[in-house]
Every structure is written in structure tokens, then in C-alpha cells.
Design an enzyme around this catalytic site. Structure first.
Site, mmCIF file in Angstrom:
data_model
loop_
_atom_site.group_PDB
_atom_site.id
_atom_site.type_symbol
_atom_site.label_atom_id
_atom_site.label_comp_id
_atom_site.label_asym_id
_atom_site.label_seq_id
_atom_site.Cartn_x
_atom_site.Cartn_y
_atom_site.Cartn_z
ATOM 1 N N GLY A 21 12.258 -12.354 26.894
ATOM 2 C CA GLY A 21 13.445 -13.222 26.865
ATOM 3 C C GLY A 21 13.778 -13.595 25.438
ATOM 4 O O GLY A 21 13.467 -12.867 24.485
ATOM 5 N N HIS A 54 41.528 -10.884 6.413
ATOM 6 C CA HIS A 54 41.045 -9.534 6.106
ATOM 7 C C HIS A 54 40.427 -9.508 4.719
ATOM 8 O O HIS A 54 41.016 -10.054 3.795
ATOM 9 C CB HIS A 54 42.194 -8.542 6.167
ATOM 10 C CG HIS A 54 41.781 -7.161 5.745
ATOM 11 N ND1 HIS A 54 41.050 -6.339 6.582
ATOM 12 C CD2 HIS A 54 41.962 -6.487 4.586
ATOM 13 C CE1 HIS A 54 40.804 -5.201 5.950
ATOM 14 N NE2 HIS A 54 41.353 -5.265 4.740
HETATM 15 P P1 NAD Z 1 13.381 -16.812 28.850
HETATM 16 O O1 NAD Z 1 13.717 -17.311 30.199
HETATM 17 O O2 NAD Z 1 14.486 -16.520 27.908
HETATM 18 O O3 NAD Z 1 12.524 -15.489 28.963
HETATM 19 C C1 NAD Z 1 11.320 -15.424 29.660
HETATM 20 C C2 NAD Z 1 11.111 -13.988 30.054
HETATM 21 O O4 NAD Z 1 9.785 -13.861 30.536
HETATM 22 C C3 NAD Z 1 12.040 -13.547 31.173
HETATM 23 O O5 NAD Z 1 12.694 -12.357 30.801
HETATM 24 C C4 NAD Z 1 11.107 -13.357 32.358
HETATM 25 O O6 NAD Z 1 11.520 -12.334 33.232
HETATM 26 C C5 NAD Z 1 9.810 -13.002 31.646
HETATM 27 N N1 NAD Z 1 8.605 -13.276 32.455
HETATM 28 C C6 NAD Z 1 8.360 -14.338 33.261
HETATM 29 N N2 NAD Z 1 7.107 -14.250 33.802
HETATM 30 C C7 NAD Z 1 6.574 -13.106 33.304
HETATM 31 C C8 NAD Z 1 5.318 -12.458 33.487
HETATM 32 N N3 NAD Z 1 4.382 -12.959 34.284
HETATM 33 N N4 NAD Z 1 5.093 -11.287 32.837
HETATM 34 C C9 NAD Z 1 6.038 -10.760 32.012
HETATM 35 N N5 NAD Z 1 7.250 -11.319 31.827
HETATM 36 C C10 NAD Z 1 7.511 -12.494 32.447
HETATM 37 O O7 NAD Z 1 12.351 -17.878 28.250
HETATM 38 P P2 NAD Z 1 11.723 -18.006 26.802
HETATM 39 O O8 NAD Z 1 11.964 -16.790 26.005
HETATM 40 O O9 NAD Z 1 10.349 -18.509 27.021
HETATM 41 O O10 NAD Z 1 12.580 -19.185 26.203
HETATM 42 C C11 NAD Z 1 12.720 -20.413 26.903
HETATM 43 C C12 NAD Z 1 14.077 -20.988 26.698
HETATM 44 O O11 NAD Z 1 14.176 -21.508 25.374
HETATM 45 C C13 NAD Z 1 15.196 -19.983 26.783
HETATM 46 O O12 NAD Z 1 15.618 -19.774 28.100
HETATM 47 C C14 NAD Z 1 16.270 -20.632 25.993
HETATM 48 O O13 NAD Z 1 16.969 -21.496 26.829
HETATM 49 C C15 NAD Z 1 15.515 -21.416 24.947
HETATM 50 N N6 NAD Z 1 15.588 -20.700 23.660
HETATM 51 C C16 NAD Z 1 16.810 -20.489 23.122
HETATM 52 C C17 NAD Z 1 16.919 -19.802 21.939
HETATM 53 C C18 NAD Z 1 18.287 -19.563 21.371
HETATM 54 O O14 NAD Z 1 19.218 -20.222 21.807
HETATM 55 N N7 NAD Z 1 18.446 -18.662 20.440
HETATM 56 C C19 NAD Z 1 15.796 -19.308 21.309
HETATM 57 C C20 NAD Z 1 14.555 -19.507 21.902
HETATM 58 C C21 NAD Z 1 14.462 -20.222 23.077
#
Ligand code: NAD
Ligand code: FAD
Length: 486
Positions: A199, A465
Site C-alpha cells: 500500500g 507555458h
Molecule cells: P494501506 O491500506 O495503504 O496498505 C496496506 C496494504 O497491505 C494493502 O494493500 C493490503 O492489501 C496489504 N495487506 C494487508 N494484510 C496483508 C498481509 N497479511 N500480507 C500482505 N499484504 C497485506 O496501508 P498502509 O500502507 O499501512 O498505510 C496506512 C494508511 O496511512 C494509508 O491507508 C494512508 O491512509 C496513510 N498514509 C498516507 C500516505 C500519503 O498520503 N501519501 C502515506 C503513508 C500512509
């Protein structure tokens, strides 16, 4: 007698501290309670975002990208760099300085706005009731070590945020198995870095450490990649991240075990598509767990006052962030909606205004998303797959950064902008960007959607531009198949 306030805010992340400042601006006597401590054990305001989230991650992403540019991109400009090396402890102290600048800045802002600041853990207690049985004053116990204070408030705003979702068989120690806190504090790049979860955090942290020299393998449970994003953007991103950025991404995997040996950590997993369930093994030196975040209500005392949580642990709120209890509101990561700092802050402002008798409002349909990879990804509104599922007829216009003068000058030509507009009314339904400075370009898209713009509106606006914003202009022209430079 406990000290009494108009509003008590629990949590000083971007939801809480912003809510507290807005309350004070509106003339409400406000206290903000927060328990976060810096690694040196000092109170540190700003929550996840400033301490171990948005700000430190972006500081390190920028440093690592500069290193990458110097190593691989400067040569084409005729800039020769000899003896290039990276000093990660210096990079980390730059990041720490940026963080302490901001956390101290929040303390100053609270003071300037005459918000009382209390350090400690807030616990909700029943307050006093008026004759009609409504609570007219809620109580909060604030525990700081051995010291306990009790305060009273007419209104409470809960902004207690979120914490990393644990993975049952991987104990985070922030030495070898890391959550976001550990991932942002390593003092050298591990040779082999595993990331569980493809993610936002997984991709940002994975990209950063890959640029600093780690071999990065990302293991994602879902069969698809970046499923929250528009499918076409996700496909382009995966292509660039694997072919150009050097990330190894496995999707559709099921982890069956994690073994921590003396020299390496072994992740055992199976591919969901493999009917025989053959166990694969991946050996890494460090492992980041980034499988999502859970709302933080632990120890808040929700049960003391009958505060309703939903079955996933979020505090239940209506569209105005009102909980089931009178005069108690909740904002940010601890309630439904995307876990994003700007969403938390806007909810904080809206609630403050509601408490002051003004019409507070947040449009959850136009919250921008940004992923700070290279290239960046940003979007607002509906994806193509959502429009198809909803049976909405739409037109799409798309334009590549490759055909843009500024992008060529920057040497950042990957990606595109896509504008989705209603087939009948031309109203913009979604804008999706993968490319340089997508994080900045998305602002025009959000503004357009908030003003219910049509693609024709963007097409008729003069864009400077040469600028990257011309890609959005051309994509809007493309909705009616009249883009000029393609
Ligand atoms: P996320 O929800 O973005 O991603 C988590 C990922 O882990 C998902 O794709 C999920 O399918 C996967 N997953 C879950 N269980 C798993 C497992 N057992 N094995 C393998 N994969 C698994 O969550 P995140 O990356 O932890 O971030 C948390 C939140 O923090 C984000 O949803 C976001 O809202 C926030 N965040 C935002 C930013 C930004 O705005 N740029 C940056 C970092 C975090
Ligand atoms: P938080 O920021 O989590 O703050 C909650 C505060 O409440 C904390 O200080 C906590 O200590 C305190 N608290 C909790 N319970 C109590 C209690 N009982 N008593 C007293 N205090 C308490 N979002 C973006 O928009 N852009 C990004 O680039 C971005 N990058 C991120 C990178 C990472 C690595 C992570 C982990 C997150 C990132 N996020 C990003 C998400 C963003 O950090 C959160 O959405 C945001 O911080 C939520 O704000 P909040 O005020 O709801 O909660």
C-alpha cells in the site's frame, strides 16, 4: 473544582491541534490533551503526521531522491559527480530537525492562540447532567506518569488517530522487524529489505530505501496492485516501479510464517494462484510491516461513557462528525473515511465551526490522495472502474507527460493525466495523475471538482507555458478529442 473549558480536544495530530486552534479563533476556551513523546521522552505535538508519518517520510523521500538524481540523472545534464556517497545519519538528523521544527511549531501555535496544552493520556469519564438528563459537562482524566488531573468541558473532540495494524506472526521490535517508526529511523540501508503490504507506506518506504541501496521486495496479499487507484494508473505505476525503480513486487501472496534467525529473517509465503500452495521463502535483513492502520481508541474510556464504536473499532460518527453522545465529536483517522492528514484537519475545522454555531462542512468526495513515489501518483474523485461499476456513462481525456515541454526539461517524462467527465453533462467526475509533481497538480483538479467544473471549463482556462499544468489542460481538451500536442 476541576478546571473547566468550552472544548477539550483529545489528540494533537493534524485533526486535533487544528481543531483546537480553530475553536480558539472562534472564541472558545479550549484545551488540547496529547500523550505523544519524542524518542528523548519529551512531549511532542503533531501526532503521527509530524512525528512518524507525513513529514519525516517526505523529508527522507526527498533526500533519497536527490541521491538517486545525482547518481543516475545528473549525467544527462552534463553534471559529473565523482565519489558520490550517502551519509544516512546526516540524512536522518536533517529529517529529525524538520520534525522538531514542526512539533515545536505546533506548541507555539497553540500558545499563540491561547489553547491550553496538557501532556498526558486522556480518559473519558461521565460528567454532570442537567435537569433534562443531558450531559452539560463531560469530564476527562489526564494521566501523566504518577500525576492525574481531571478537567471538565462542554464539548469534546476526539482526535486520537490510528496505530499500525499488527500482523499476528510478526512481532515489531523496530530493530529488525519495523513499523513506520522503525522504517523512518534506520541508520544504514539494509542489503535486503522485505516489505509486507504494497500500500501507500510500503511503496513510499520501499522506494526510499531502494534508492539508498537496499534490494527491496514487496509482498502484497491482494492479487491486484494499488487497488484504490485508477486501474490504468496502477498498471503504469507497477510498470515504472518494477522496470525503472527496481522494486520487486509480488502480489496475491499469503504469508504463512515469519522466522527470525540470527542472520536473516525468513518470510514463508504461498502464491494465491498456486493451487498446490507451494511455500516460497524470502530471506531479508530487515522487514517493514505496512498492512494498514487501525483506529486508536485503546485506553480512551469509550466504555466509561457508552461511546459507540463500529465493528472495525472506528468511533461511529454522522456526516458532521457527531458521535452517539451529545456534544462529543470525533475526527481524523479514528473515524470513517480516508486516513489522511488533510482530511483530519478539515474535519477538525468543520467540527470547531459546528460547535461555534456555524455550518461546518467537509466534502469526503473531493479529498485528494497522493502517493509520494517517483513518479508521484495523485487523484481525486471516481476511478474508471468505479464509474463502470456504478453504470455511469463517461468520457475520458488523457495526455502524457512525455509530450510536455516542462516535463522534458525536468527529465521526468513518465506518466499521464486522465480526466473523467460525465458523458452527458461534461461535469468532471475524477482526475488521475501519475507523473512529476502530481501532488501539486492535483490541487487544480480538486478546485475544479469543488466548483462543479466541466472538462470544458479546464479546457478554456489559460495554463502557463511551459508548465506541468499544461498536461491537465491537454487532458481536459482530450475529453472532446481536441488535445493539440498529440
Ligand atoms: P494501506 O491500506 O495503504 O496498505 C496496506 C496494504 O497491505 C494493502 O494493500 C493490503 O492489501 C496489504 N495487506 C494487508 N494484510 C496483508 C498481509 N497479511 N500480507 C500482505 N499484504 C497485506 O496501508 P498502509 O500502507 O499501512 O498505510 C496506512 C494508511 O496511512 C494509508 O491507508 C494512508 O491512509 C496513510 N498514509 C498516507 C500516505 C500519503 O498520503 N501519501 C502515506 C503513508 C500512509
Ligand atoms: P494522529 O496524527 O495519529 O494523532 C493522534 C494523536 O492523539 C497522537 O499524538 C496520539 O499520541 C494522541 N492520542 C491518542 N490517544 C490519546 C489519549 N487517549 N490521550 C491523549 N492523547 C492521545 N497522510 C497524508 O495526508 N499525507 C501523507 O503524506 C501521509 N504520510 C504518512 C506516512 C506514514 C509513514 C504514516 C504512518 C501516515 C501518513 N499519513 C499521511 C497519514 C497521516 O499521518 C494521518 O492520516 C494523520 O496523522 C491523522 O491525523 P489524526 O489527527 O487523526 O491522528
Amino acid at each position: 473544582m476541576p478546571q473547566s473549558f468550552d472544548v477539550a480536544v483529545i489528540g494533537a495530530g493534524p485533526g486535533g491541534y487544528v481543531a483546537a486552534i480553530r475553536c480558539a479563533q472562534l472564541g472558545l476556551n479550549t484545551v488540547c490533551i496529547d500523550e505523544w513523546k519524542s524518542p528523548q521522552g519529551k512531549p511532542s505535538l503533531g501526532g503521527t503526521c509530524l512525528n512518524v508519518g507525513c513529514i519525516p517520510s517526505k523529508a527522507l523521500l526527498e533526500s533519497s531522491e536527490n541521491f538517486e538524481r545525482a547518481a543516475h540523472k545528473f549525467a544527462s545534464h552534463g553534471i559529473r559527480v565523482e565519489g558520490l556517497s550517502i551519509d544516512i545519519p546526516t540524512m536522518m538528523s536533517r529529517k529529525d530537525k524538520i520534525v522538531t521544527g514542526f512539533t515545536g511549531g505546533v506548541a507555539m501555535l497553540l500558545k499563540k492562540n491561547k489553547v491550553a496544552s496538557m501532556h498526558g493520556h486522556g480518559i473519558l469519564l461521565k460528567g454532570s447532567k442537567d435537569e433534562s438528563g443531558n450531559h452539560n459537562l463531560w469530564q476527562i482524566e489526564v494521566k501523566n506518569g504518577d500525576k492525574t488531573d481531571t478537567i471538565e468541558a462542554k464539548h469534546i473532540i476526539i482526535a486520537t488517530g490510528s496505530t499500525p495494524r499488527p500482523l499476528p506472526f510478526a512481532q515489531v521490535d523496530n530493530e529488525r522487524i519495523l513499523d513506520n517508526t522503525g522504517a523512518l529511523a534506520m541508520t544504514e540501508a539494509p542489503k535486503r529489505l522485505g516489505v509486507i503490504g504494497g500500500g501507500v507506506i510500503g511503496l513510499e518506504m520501499g522506494s526510499m530505501w531502494r534508492r539508498l541501496g537496499s534490494e527491496v521486495s514487496i509482498l502484497e496479499a491482494l492479487p491486484g496492485f494499488l487497488t484504490a487507484a485508477d486501474e490504468q494508473v496502477a498498471k503504469e505505476a507497477k510498470k515504472i516501479f518494477t522496470r525503472e525503480s527496481g522494486l520487486v513486487i509480488h502480489t496475491g501472496i499469503r504469508i504463512s510464517g515469519i522466522k527470525t534467525g540470527e542472520k536473516s529473517i525468513t518470510i514463508e509465503y504461498a502464491n494465491a494462484g498456486d493451487a498446490d500452495g507451494n511455500v516460497q521463502k524470502l530471506d531479508v535483513d530487515k522487514l517493514i510491516i505496512a498492512v494498514g492502520r487501525t483506529p486508536h481508541t485503546h485506553g480512551l474510556g469509550a466504555e466509561n461513557i457508552g461511546l459507540k464504536l463500529d465493528d472495525r473499532g472506528y468511533i461511529e460518527v454522522d456526516s458532521e462528525c457527531r458521535t452517539n453522545l451529545s456534544n462529543i465529536f470525533a475526527v481524523g483517522d479514528v473515524v470513517r473515511g480516508p486516513m489522511l492528514a488533510h482530511k483530519a484537519s478539515e474535519e477538525g475545522v468543520a467540527v470547531a465551526e459546528t460547535i461555534a454555531g456555524q455550518p461546518g462542512h467537509v466534502n469526503l468526495d473531493t479529498i485528494p490522495w497522493v502517493i509520494y513515489t517517483s513518479p508521484e501518483i495523485a487523484w481525486v474523485g471516481k476511478t474508471e472502474q468505479q464509474l463502470k461499476t456504478d453504470g455511469v456513462q463517461y468520457k475520458a481525456g488523457q495526455f502524457p507527460f512525455m509530450a510536455n515541454g516542462r516535463a522534458r526539461a525536468l527529465g521526468e517524462t513518465g506518466g499521464f493525466v486522465k480526466v473523467l467527465a460525465d458523458a452527458h453533462t461534461d461535469r468532471i467526475l475524477g482526475i488521475h495523475i501519475i507523473g512529476p509533481y502530481a501532488s501539486e497538480l492535483i490541487a487544480e483538479a480538486v478546485m475544479a471538482m469543488e466548483f462543479a467544473a466541466s472538462s470544458e471549463d479546464i479546457a478554456r482556462i489559460v495554463h502557463a507555458h511551459p508548465s506541468l499544468s499544461e498536461v491537465l489542460h491537454e487532458a481536459a481538451l482530450g475529453v472532446d478529442k481536441r488535445a493539440i500536442h498529440i
